[in-house]
Scaffold this active site. Sequence first.
Site, PDB file in Angstrom:
ATOM      1  N   HIS A  42      81.447 -32.566  33.230  1.00 15.35           N
ATOM      2  CA  HIS A  42      80.891 -33.358  34.337  1.00 15.35           C
ATOM      3  C   HIS A  42      80.285 -32.472  35.427  1.00 15.35           C
ATOM      4  CE1 HIS A  42      81.676 -37.581  33.675  1.00 15.35           C
ATOM      5  NE2 HIS A  42      82.983 -37.438  33.527  1.00 15.35           N
ATOM      6  N   GLU A  78      86.572 -35.613  37.901  1.00 13.63           N
ATOM      7  CA  GLU A  78      85.746 -34.412  37.981  1.00 13.63           C
ATOM      8  C   GLU A  78      85.382 -34.004  39.401  1.00 13.63           C
ATOM      9  OE1 GLU A  78      84.980 -37.429  36.795  1.00 13.63           O
ATOM     10  OE2 GLU A  78      82.892 -37.991  37.169  1.00 13.63           O
ATOM     11  N   ASP A  87      85.279 -51.590  38.877  1.00  9.50           N
ATOM     12  CA  ASP A  87      86.567 -51.288  38.228  1.00  9.50           C
ATOM     13  C   ASP A  87      86.888 -52.311  37.136  1.00  9.50           C
ATOM     14  OD1 ASP A  87      87.277 -48.912  39.574  1.00  9.50           O
ATOM     15  OD2 ASP A  87      87.946 -50.055  41.316  1.00  9.50           O
ATOM     16  N   HIS A 116      86.181 -32.275  29.138  1.00 10.95           N
ATOM     17  CA  HIS A 116      85.417 -33.428  29.638  1.00 10.95           C
ATOM     18  C   HIS A 116      85.121 -33.284  31.143  1.00 10.95           C
ATOM     19  CE1 HIS A 116      84.371 -37.791  29.735  1.00 10.95           C
ATOM     20  NE2 HIS A 116      84.809 -37.677  30.975  1.00 10.95           N
ATOM     21  N   GLU A 117      86.162 -33.048  31.918  1.00  8.43           N
ATOM     22  CA  GLU A 117      85.957 -32.963  33.378  1.00  8.43           C
ATOM     23  C   GLU A 117      85.068 -31.774  33.724  1.00  8.43           C
ATOM     24  OE1 GLU A 117      86.674 -35.647  34.538  1.00  8.43           O
ATOM     25  OE2 GLU A 117      88.202 -36.292  33.105  1.00  8.43           O
ATOM     26  N   GLU A 150      79.023 -40.695  31.833  1.00  6.42           N
ATOM     27  CA  GLU A 150      80.141 -40.597  30.881  1.00  6.42           C
ATOM     28  C   GLU A 150      79.694 -40.384  29.435  1.00  6.42           C
ATOM     29  OE1 GLU A 150      83.000 -39.980  31.879  1.00  6.42           O
ATOM     30  OE2 GLU A 150      82.951 -40.680  33.960  1.00  6.42           O
ATOM     31  N   TYR A 177      81.258 -44.653  27.712  1.00 11.88           N
ATOM     32  CA  TYR A 177      81.664 -43.354  27.171  1.00 11.88           C
ATOM     33  C   TYR A 177      81.214 -43.202  25.718  1.00 11.88           C
ATOM     34  CZ  TYR A 177      85.014 -42.818  31.062  1.00 11.88           C
ATOM     35  OH  TYR A 177      85.592 -42.684  32.298  1.00 11.88           O
TER      36      TYR A 177
HETATM   37  N1  BES Z   1      85.132 -39.956  36.019  1.00 16.50           N
HETATM   38  C1  BES Z   1      86.115 -40.322  35.072  1.00 16.50           C
HETATM   39  C2  BES Z   1      87.273 -41.063  35.676  1.00 16.50           C
HETATM   40  C3  BES Z   1      86.898 -42.328  36.380  1.00 16.50           C
HETATM   41  C4  BES Z   1      86.036 -43.232  35.797  1.00 16.50           C
HETATM   42  C5  BES Z   1      87.443 -42.629  37.586  1.00 16.50           C
HETATM   43  C6  BES Z   1      85.714 -44.407  36.460  1.00 16.50           C
HETATM   44  C7  BES Z   1      87.119 -43.784  38.246  1.00 16.50           C
HETATM   45  C8  BES Z   1      86.254 -44.680  37.675  1.00 16.50           C
HETATM   46  C9  BES Z   1      86.660 -39.131  34.297  1.00 16.50           C
HETATM   47  O1  BES Z   1      85.719 -38.145  34.059  1.00 16.50           O
HETATM   48  C10 BES Z   1      87.124 -39.608  32.957  1.00 16.50           C
HETATM   49  O2  BES Z   1      86.309 -40.115  32.239  1.00 16.50           O
HETATM   50  N2  BES Z   1      88.384 -39.435  32.630  1.00 16.50           N
HETATM   51  C11 BES Z   1      88.920 -39.806  31.348  1.00 16.50           C
HETATM   52  C12 BES Z   1      89.018 -38.573  30.495  1.00 16.50           C
HETATM   53  C13 BES Z   1      88.563 -38.675  29.120  1.00 16.50           C
HETATM   54  C14 BES Z   1      87.454 -39.537  28.733  1.00 16.50           C
HETATM   55  C15 BES Z   1      88.602 -37.356  28.383  1.00 16.50           C
HETATM   56  C16 BES Z   1      90.302 -40.406  31.575  1.00 16.50           C
HETATM   57  O3  BES Z   1      90.717 -40.488  32.740  1.00 16.50           O
HETATM   58  O4  BES Z   1      90.940 -40.805  30.644  1.00 16.50           O
HETATM   59 ZN    ZN Z   2      84.318 -38.736  32.593  1.00 14.94          ZN
END
Ligand code: BES
Ligand code: ZN
Length: 592
Positions: A290, A262, A366, A286-287, A309, A374
Site C-alpha cells: 500500500h 497501511e 463500512d 500487503h500493508e 485494495e 480486494y
Molecule cells: N486498508 C485496509 C484496512 C481497511 C479497509 C481499514 C477498509 C478500514 C476500511 C488494509 O490494507 C487491509 O486490507 N487489511 C487486511 C489485510 C489483508 C487483505 C492482507 C485485513 O485487515 O485483513
Molecule cells: Zn489493504
Amino acid sequence: MHRPDPHSYYDAAQPKARRLRLKLGVDFAAKRIDGEVVLEFGEAVSGPLDLDTKGLEIRAVQVPGHGPIAWVLGEVDAILGQRLRLEVPAGTREVAITYRTGADAMALQWLDPEQTEGKVAPYLFSQCQQIHARTMVPCQDTPIARIAYQAEVTVPEGLTAVMSAGPTGNEATGDGRHSFRFTMPQPIPSYLLALAVGRLESRDLSPRARVWAEPETVAAAAWEFEGVEAMILKAEGLFGPYPWDRYDMLVLPPSFPYGGMENPRMTFLTPTLLAGDRSLVDVVAHELAHSWTGNLVTNASMEHFWLNEGFTVWAERKILRTLHGDDAAALGWAMGQKALEDSLERFKNEPHLTVLRLHLEGIDPDDAFSSIPYEKGARMVAALEHQVGEADFQRFLRDYMDAFRFTSITTEQFCAFVDQKLPGALAAVNAKAYLDEPGIPATAPQFRSAQLDNLTALAESWAAGGRPAPQQIVAWTPAELQVYLQKLPRQLSVADCAWLDEHFQLMGRGNHEILVEWLTLAAAADYEPAFPRIREVLIRVGRMKYLRPLYGALGQHPRTRALAREIFAAASPGYHGLSRRVVASVLEAYPA
Ligand code: BES
Ligand code: ZN
C-alpha cells in the site's frame, strides 16, 4: 458547488487546506482528545469553507491576527456526520479550530489497562479509514483533498505516542506529561492520519524498518517480522524506490479491528499475526505494498476503493511469489477465492455492491466493505498483466506510479491511462464485466498448482471417507492446512470434528487463520469441546475478519446461538465500535 465525494462535505470549489498543524492533548481519564487544528491554505483565501466533523465539540474558530470568525454546524447525517461551515474573511492564510472529541468517536478506541498485554497502562489507537478522521479532527475528510501535517501530542509521562509520520522530537512538559512531535511532509489522504499511545518499545529490523509493541510482545514481534527488509526490496523491484523514508510497524492490542492498516511510516498490525512461525507475514507484504498502491496513488473516494485494495492484493501475491514460489502464491489466490465467494454470498441480494466501480451515495462505506474490491480487483489486475505480459505490465506500473504519485484518482482516470499506455487491453480482458457488472467474470484468471489440486480433491473426498495420511498431516505448511480446512464441507458432524481436532491438534494453534477456520467449522457442527476456545478467542480478539464468520457459524444451533449472545454481552465492551456494529448485525440476522 461541486462535491466530488459522496462521503464528504468537501466542496472542490472552495479553498483547500494544504497542511494541518495539530495539537492533541490525550486525556485518558476523560477518554477524550482536546485538540487544536490549524488549517494552512498556503495562499490567501476567502469565502465559505465546509469541513467534515462527527461528534466533535467545536469550541472556537479563529483566524490568527483577525480573531474569531463565524461558524455553524449543519444537521446530523447518520453517515457523514455534521458539516462545519466557516465564513473565511478575505486575506486568510490559515484557520485555527479548538475542539474536543466526542464520547463515541469511531476513529478512537480507548483501552483500559486490562485490555493490553502489560495490563498496567491504558492505550489509545485510531483507525480513520474509511471516513472516521472527522471524529478525531475537523477536516476535509476525503482522499481527494490531500494534506501534509505536523503534530504535537501530549500524553501522560511514561507513555509513548506514535503517528503516521516521522518523529521530530519529544520532551517532558513539566506537569507530569510528555509531548511528542511529528511531521508528515508529503501530502496524504485524511484516512491515513493515525495515532497510537501506550506503553511502547521498539526494535530495529533494518536501517529503515523498526517494529513497535508493548514490552511484553516486542521480542516476539521482532522475530515474526524479521524478514521485512527483504519484502521492501521486492516491493521496490515492482514499484520503484520506497517513497516514504522509513517503514515502521506497530503491533496493537488484540481489539484492533483489522489485520493491518497501511498508515504511512507506521503500519498498524493485529497481534494475531504473531503466530510464532512467520506464517502470516503476507499481511505485512500487503500493508507494505500500500505504500505505493493506496498511499502514493490513492482512490479518489471509497467508490474507487478497488484501486487501493485490488492492486495491493495483486502486489502482495507477487511479493509472496518471489519470496516463497509459485505454490505459495497459488495458495494465496485460493484463500482469496474463498473470501470472494463468501462475500458474493453475503451480498447475493445486493448485487450493486459486487461491482468494482461502486455507487455509494447514501451507503455507509463500512457497510459496503467486503473482499470483492480486494479479490475481484486483484483478478482484474492479474488479467491485465496476463494480457500484456509481465514485462510490459511492469513498465506500465512504473509509468502509473510516476504519472499519479501523490494524487488521488478515479476508476475513469485509471482506465484512460490504461487506454493510453496499453491500448486495447481493457477491452481484451472485458474490464467492463469487472468494473460494472456483478459477480465474477467467467474469464477471470484461475490460479492452480498441483498441490492446490491435491488439497482440493482430498477435502472434497471427505464425505466419501477420504482422510489425509499421517505423513501429510505433519508435512503440510500452515497455508496448506488452512486451504484444506477451507475446502472441507461447511457442515461437519461432531465425529468429524473430533477426528480433525485429534489429528491436527487444532485447538492450540497460534496461527489465527487456522484456529478461526477450525472454530468456525466446530461452531457450525455444534461441537461442544470447542466452546471454551471459541469463547476465549471472541473475548480477546476484535478483528472483524474473524468475528463475522465465527459469530455467523454460531447462529446455526439453538445452544450455539445462546452461547454467541452470552459471549457478545461479555465481549462487546472490549470491542472496537466497528466490530461491535458488525457483530450486532450478525446476531440480528439469527433466526428468532
Ligand atoms: N486498508 C485496509 C484496512 C481497511 C479497509 C481499514 C477498509 C478500514 C476500511 C488494509 O490494507 C487491509 O486490507 N487489511 C487486511 C489485510 C489483508 C487483505 C492482507 C485485513 O485487515 O485483513
Ligand atoms: Zn489493504
